[in-house]
Design a protein around this motif. Structure first.
Motif, PDB file in Angstrom:
ATOM      1  N   LYS A   3     -19.486 -28.182  44.216  1.00 57.52           N
ATOM      2  CA  LYS A   3     -18.519 -27.124  43.932  1.00 57.52           C
ATOM      3  C   LYS A   3     -18.188 -27.070  42.444  1.00 57.52           C
ATOM      4  O   LYS A   3     -18.037 -28.110  41.795  1.00 57.52           O
ATOM      5  N   LYS A   4     -18.062 -25.851  41.924  1.00 61.71           N
ATOM      6  CA  LYS A   4     -17.624 -25.676  40.547  1.00 61.71           C
ATOM      7  C   LYS A   4     -16.111 -25.828  40.485  1.00 61.71           C
ATOM      8  O   LYS A   4     -15.388 -25.350  41.372  1.00 61.71           O
ATOM      9  N   LYS A   5     -15.647 -26.468  39.425  1.00 66.94           N
ATOM     10  CA  LYS A   5     -14.218 -26.707  39.273  1.00 66.94           C
ATOM     11  C   LYS A   5     -13.624 -25.657  38.333  1.00 66.94           C
ATOM     12  O   LYS A   5     -14.023 -25.551  37.179  1.00 66.94           O
ATOM     13  N   LYS A  33     -17.322 -22.646  47.560  1.00 64.75           N
ATOM     14  CA  LYS A  33     -18.078 -22.684  46.309  1.00 64.75           C
ATOM     15  C   LYS A  33     -17.307 -23.318  45.161  1.00 64.75           C
ATOM     16  O   LYS A  33     -17.908 -23.854  44.231  1.00 64.75           O
ATOM     17  N   TYR A  34     -15.955 -23.240  45.230  1.00 70.31           N
ATOM     18  CA  TYR A  34     -15.158 -23.666  44.089  1.00 70.31           C
ATOM     19  C   TYR A  34     -14.055 -24.632  44.496  1.00 70.31           C
ATOM     20  O   TYR A  34     -13.431 -24.477  45.548  1.00 70.31           O
ATOM     21  N   ILE A  75     -11.030 -32.068  33.789  1.00 72.78           N
ATOM     22  CA  ILE A  75     -11.603 -31.912  35.126  1.00 72.78           C
ATOM     23  C   ILE A  75     -12.497 -30.679  35.248  1.00 72.78           C
ATOM     24  O   ILE A  75     -13.571 -30.742  35.849  1.00 72.78           O
ATOM     25  N   CYS A  76     -12.071 -29.555  34.667  1.00 74.40           N
ATOM     26  CA  CYS A  76     -12.710 -28.263  34.949  1.00 74.40           C
ATOM     27  C   CYS A  76     -13.672 -27.836  33.837  1.00 74.40           C
ATOM     28  O   CYS A  76     -13.628 -28.342  32.724  1.00 74.40           O
ATOM     29  N   LYS A  77     -14.511 -26.884  34.187  1.00 72.93           N
ATOM     30  CA  LYS A  77     -15.468 -26.313  33.236  1.00 72.93           C
ATOM     31  C   LYS A  77     -15.181 -24.858  32.914  1.00 72.93           C
ATOM     32  O   LYS A  77     -15.684 -24.323  31.926  1.00 72.93           O
ATOM     33  N   THR A  78     -14.385 -24.207  33.765  1.00 80.42           N
ATOM     34  CA  THR A  78     -14.080 -22.794  33.589  1.00 80.42           C
ATOM     35  C   THR A  78     -12.599 -22.563  33.817  1.00 80.42           C
ATOM     36  O   THR A  78     -11.999 -23.212  34.690  1.00 80.42           O
ATOM     37  N   ALA A  79     -12.002 -21.653  33.063  1.00 77.91           N
ATOM     38  CA  ALA A  79     -10.580 -21.337  33.228  1.00 77.91           C
ATOM     39  C   ALA A  79     -10.390 -19.821  33.278  1.00 77.91           C
ATOM     40  O   ALA A  79     -10.960 -19.088  32.465  1.00 77.91           O
ATOM     41  N   LEU A  80      -9.601 -19.390  34.242  1.00 79.07           N
ATOM     42  CA  LEU A  80      -9.152 -17.998  34.304  1.00 79.07           C
ATOM     43  C   LEU A  80      -7.748 -17.956  33.714  1.00 79.07           C
ATOM     44  O   LEU A  80      -6.833 -18.597  34.236  1.00 79.07           O
ATOM     45  N   ILE A  81      -7.564 -17.220  32.641  1.00 76.75           N
ATOM     46  CA  ILE A  81      -6.307 -17.253  31.892  1.00 76.75           C
ATOM     47  C   ILE A  81      -5.433 -16.073  32.286  1.00 76.75           C
ATOM     48  O   ILE A  81      -5.804 -14.918  32.092  1.00 76.75           O
ATOM     49  N   TYR A  82      -4.250 -16.382  32.787  1.00 75.84           N
ATOM     50  CA  TYR A  82      -3.269 -15.345  33.084  1.00 75.84           C
ATOM     51  C   TYR A  82      -2.081 -15.420  32.131  1.00 75.84           C
ATOM     52  O   TYR A  82      -1.436 -14.414  31.883  1.00 75.84           O
ATOM     53  N   ARG A  83      -1.813 -16.608  31.590  1.00 80.56           N
ATOM     54  CA  ARG A  83      -0.706 -16.755  30.632  1.00 80.56           C
ATOM     55  C   ARG A  83      -1.278 -16.755  29.210  1.00 80.56           C
ATOM     56  O   ARG A  83      -1.431 -17.795  28.573  1.00 80.56           O
TER      57      ARG A  83
END
Length: 336
Positions: A3-5, A33-34, A75-83
């Motif tokens: 799973k992608k983090k 998947k995630y 920990i993660c490789k991808t970030a979805l930014i809302y702030r």
């Protein structure tokens, strides 16, 4: 399959539109998947979302915010930014750890131009906004992305709005930008209508109360302040029409949520509302406050029009199926 983090940068138990978007995304990403991570503030209650791990922001928030973001980077490789306001401070941390970042632009402004190049994949909420970004020199992608909209709670109170138009709802925090003065204008020039105002920063609510008192309109308005969703649904259920006379929006999810509950909307043109509102069918897109007033009066006095438009709101909210919206994000995550 490993799973992608993915880190969703928002406080998903905070009642702010961007954080609500973050919470919707956290719920909707495919957990097969995630592996999904996000943040909550311990100053407010929160509920578990299956498949989502929380980083808890305690007091003092500034220190714990950094700790949470550092954990996300480790920990993660991808970030979805809302702030985005926080990203403008901590972008360097995510660059240091080489995270791929995704963000959807809510409002365009050349003031932010220097921050946006730091986002790996920046997208607009509408075609109108995308073209405006290009004119401002903001490095925008061609693909338009829609913020995740969870319409199920509003669909649960859905009904065809019939009879005589009596109750109108306005939802938003920044009263001045959202066009509250145009709502007052409509109230001053109509009779037998009641306006339900949800949201508003404290100083905005105080100023609005003064304006209503000066104009003799206090009895025509009910001000609720910020509401949690169960209370918001109760207010929406009382109403028959949603109006948002704002000149500058991304893609206002309140119009889609209202449509799910059976309320047509009246919006201003100029930011892409005409891309999804079928003008004259499940809502109106107008240019001026005079046209706004004209359409309110039309719905108030033309027999059967409110019912007809309410029935057609189903076509509007079904365009924004949450799972279909999130698939675009998942494809983008997989491509980075």
């Amino acid at each position: 399959m490993k799973k992608k983090k993915v880190f969703i940068w928002g406080l998903i138990n905070y009642n702010w539109s961007l954080d609500i978007n973050a919470a919707n995304m956290a719920r909707a990403l495919d957990k097969e998947k995630y592996k999904v991570y996000s943040m909550v503030t311990t100053t407010l209650p929160y509920e578990s979302i299956p498949g989502v791990t929380y980083f808890k922001r305690r007091y003092p928030d500034k220190i714990w915010k950094f700790i949470c973001l550092l954990r996300a980077c480790l920990i993660c490789k991808t970030a979805l930014i809302y702030r985005m306001g926080e990203f403008r401070v901590y972008w360097w941390l995510f660059k240091l750890f080489r995270l791929k970042t995704i963000s959807v632009l809510g409002l365009t402004s050349s003031i932010f131009n220097r921050e946006y190049p730091r986002v790996t994949s920046l997208h607009a909420l509408s075609e109108v906004m995308r073209e405006e970004c290009k004119e401002l020199g903001i490095p925008i992608k061609e693909k338009v992305l829609i913020n995740p909209i969870r319409t199920e709670p509003f669909h649960q109170i859905r009904k065809v709005r019939t009879g005589v138009l009596k109750d109108i709802i306005f939802i938003g925090h920044d009263f001045e930008r959202k066009g509250i003065d145009d709502v007052i204008f409509v109230a001053q020039n109509t009779e037998q209508l009641h306006f339900h105002v949800v949201g508003g920063y404290m100083d905005h609510q105080i100023n609005l109360k003064k304006k209503l008192k000066q104009g003799g309109l206090t009895d025509s308005f009910t001000l609720y302040g910020s509401l949690e969703q169960p209370k918001l649904l109760e207010v929406v259920d009382k109403c028959q029409l949603h109006i948002l006379p704002s000149r500058k929006e991304g893609r206002p999810k309140v119009a889609i949520e209202a449509a799910a509950a059976g309320l047509p909307s009246i919006l201003y043109e100029g930011y892409g509302a005409e891309e999804y509102i079928e003008n004259g069918q499940n809502g109106f897109v107008v240019k001026t406050r005079e046209q706004l007033l004209e359409k309110v009066r039309l719905l108030q006095y033309e027999e059967g029009l409110l019912k007809e438009m309410s029935e057609k709101t189903e076509r509007l909210y079904k365009k924004f199926d949450l799972r279909e919206i999130v698939k675009d994000y998942e494809q983008l995550i997989d491509s980075l």
